[in-house]
Scaffold this active site. Structure first.
Site, short mmCIF file in Angstrom:
data_model
loop_
_atom_site.label_atom_id
_atom_site.label_comp_id
_atom_site.label_asym_id
_atom_site.label_seq_id
_atom_site.Cartn_x
_atom_site.Cartn_y
_atom_site.Cartn_z
N PHE A 158 93.46 72.38 -15.00
CA PHE A 158 93.43 71.52 -13.58
C PHE A 158 94.16 70.07 -13.95
O PHE A 158 93.80 69.24 -13.22
CB PHE A 158 91.95 71.32 -13.42
CG PHE A 158 91.07 72.50 -13.57
CD1 PHE A 158 91.14 73.63 -12.90
CD2 PHE A 158 89.97 72.39 -14.02
CE1 PHE A 158 90.49 74.73 -13.07
CE2 PHE A 158 88.86 73.31 -14.19
CZ PHE A 158 89.17 74.46 -13.52
N GLU A 243 89.35 55.82 -10.74
CA GLU A 243 89.52 57.29 -10.12
C GLU A 243 88.77 57.61 -9.21
O GLU A 243 89.13 58.17 -8.00
CB GLU A 243 89.61 58.12 -11.22
CG GLU A 243 89.69 59.48 -10.89
CD GLU A 243 89.95 60.65 -11.97
OE1 GLU A 243 90.09 61.62 -11.76
OE2 GLU A 243 89.71 60.24 -13.24
N GLN A 337 86.36 72.84 14.09
CA GLN A 337 85.56 73.26 15.11
C GLN A 337 85.89 72.74 16.72
O GLN A 337 85.72 73.58 17.62
CB GLN A 337 84.01 73.11 14.66
CG GLN A 337 83.02 73.95 15.74
CD GLN A 337 83.04 75.54 15.55
OE1 GLN A 337 83.42 75.80 14.63
NE2 GLN A 337 82.50 76.18 16.73
N LEU A 338 86.20 71.63 16.67
CA LEU A 338 86.37 71.12 18.09
C LEU A 338 87.76 71.41 18.88
O LEU A 338 88.09 71.59 19.76
CB LEU A 338 86.21 69.53 18.15
CG LEU A 338 84.85 68.96 17.84
CD1 LEU A 338 85.28 67.41 17.31
CD2 LEU A 338 84.09 69.18 19.14
N THR A 366 82.49 65.93 -10.83
CA THR A 366 81.87 66.70 -9.60
C THR A 366 80.71 65.89 -9.03
O THR A 366 80.24 65.12 -9.82
CB THR A 366 81.16 68.15 -10.19
OG1 THR A 366 79.96 67.78 -10.97
CG2 THR A 366 82.27 69.01 -10.74
#
Length: 388
Positions: A158, A243, A337-338, A366
């Site tokens: 990653f 960060e 959604q709008l 996380t």
């Protein structure tokens, strides 16, 4: 613009950076998103304009500016709607280069930091591992001292800029018997034999090169150790506050972009004889979205001020990263959604924005890990202190 934090000089910088992005970056974004490669010339342009040196010392070629210039840099990068491009820029400037600045000696700064400020070299920070995830102290990559060299073996994953970078800032165990105290930080040149990178295929951040990196008997000079041997873990932890604040700022900025886009769309789109911004249910949804973004932004600005003043903001940055990234996902989901069916179309910006935003609660710690860090601080009264 909040005058509590931003001066006229900040505002002028924002306008000039916006103009730069629109002229030099935006015309290429769709190509870079499609190809998954950011062309080298843009790094040079960023360097020429001084954007990589905003927070770096003047003696190393930087500008030595306060953190609110960094806030502007991050916010405007989010508003061109390529999380991958933004990540490539800030991972270079605020992850790899932070370690060069804080732990690198004069030789390393001359060879790597100054060229990084100038956009001549690209860096990446290598911490996460395939089997470690959030368990930094449990890393397996090791660096064994042999005469006047270290031999590095292991793997990282990653890693933003992990394919095309010119150098790697690598965390590795120098004492396999220890957990936290056995870790050190090294600078490794990309052309050193034994390094291989595999590009990862991601849900979002598609413009950036994210890699898994293998180190197979990579031999580096002992002088490539940065800082003191065995202090790698506290170095990493010390920089995590910045960060996490960066990722929180990114979150409020992309959520703000989503709200602004929706407001414009709703003012132009008509249904049942009136524009969408005249329907109460939709108006109230936007009011809720805008309120969430405002709260995140103001909190992030206050943390930035404290960090800029020298405070150690581990708790606050962790809280903000956890909540800002969650709220950004919620706001962008509602924004899509709008737009109805158009929100699902790639020619509109919210589909990409939704994909890119999803990394927020994962990268840089996380949300689950952050909750435990916060719980230790507020329940167990644990104190995190800077490296002495």
């Amino acid at each position: 613009m909040n005058s509590m934090y931003f001066t006229e000089e900040h505002i002028s910088f924002r306008e000039s950076f916006k103009e730069f992005l629109q002229k030099e970056v935006v015309p290429h974004i769709n190509k870079w998103e499609k190809e998954g490669t950011i062309e080298r010339f843009i790094w040079t342009k960023f360097g020429e304009m001084g954007y990589f040196g905003i927070n770096q010392p003047e003696e190393d070629g930087g500008l030595g500016l306060d953190l609110f210039y960094t806030v502007i840099f991050l916010e405007e990068l989010q508003k061109i709607n390529s999380g991958g491009f933004a990540a490539a820029m800030w991972a270079h400037a605020y992850l790899a280069m932070t370690h060069l600045n804080k732990e690198g000696d004069a030789r390393i700064k001359k060879a790597y930091l100054t060229p990084s400020i100038n956009g001549e070299k690209i860096g990446c920070l290598c911490i996460s591992e395939p089997f470690g995830g959030s368990d930094v102290a449990g890393m397996r990559t090791n660096a064994v001292k042999k005469d006047d060299t270290y031999v590095i073996n292991g793997s990282k994953t990653f890693i933003t800029n992990g394919v095309y970078s010119d150098y790697l800032v690598v965390a590795a165990k120098t004492n396999l018997e220890e957990k936290h105290k056995g870790m050190s930080i090294f600078i490794v040149d990309r052309n050193t034999p034994g390094i291989s990178s595999t590009k990862l295929d991601k849900l979002g951040w598609r413009a950036s090169d994210t890699a898994e990196i293998a180190f197979d008997n990579v031999v580096i000079p002992a002088e490539n150790l940065m800082g003191e041997e065995g202090k790698g873990f506290p170095y990493i932890m010390q920089h995590f506050a910045l960060e996490r604040l960066i990722m929180a700022i990114n979150a409020h900025a992309r959520a703000e972009y989503a709200v602004d886009y929706v407001l414009k769309y709703m003012s132009e789109r008509e249904a049942f004889g009136k524009t969408l911004d005249q329907f109460q249910a939709l108006r109230h949804k936007v009011a809720e979205m805008a309120s969430k973004v405002d709260m995140c932004r103001e909190y992030n600005y206050s943390i930035t001020k404290r960090l800029d003043d020298g405070a150690y903001v581990v708790k606050e940055a962790s809280m903000s990263k956890m909540l800002s990234t969650k709220i950004a996902d919620e706001v962008i989901y509602d924004a899509l959604q709008l737009l109805g069916g158009y929100g699902y179309m790639e020619e509109y910006p919210l589909a990409r924005l939704l994909r890119d935003s999803r990394l927020g609660p994962i990268g840089g710690g996380t949300s689950e890990i952050l909750k435990e860090i916060i719980a230790k601080m507020i329940i167990d009264k644990k104190e995190y202190k800077p490296v002495s």
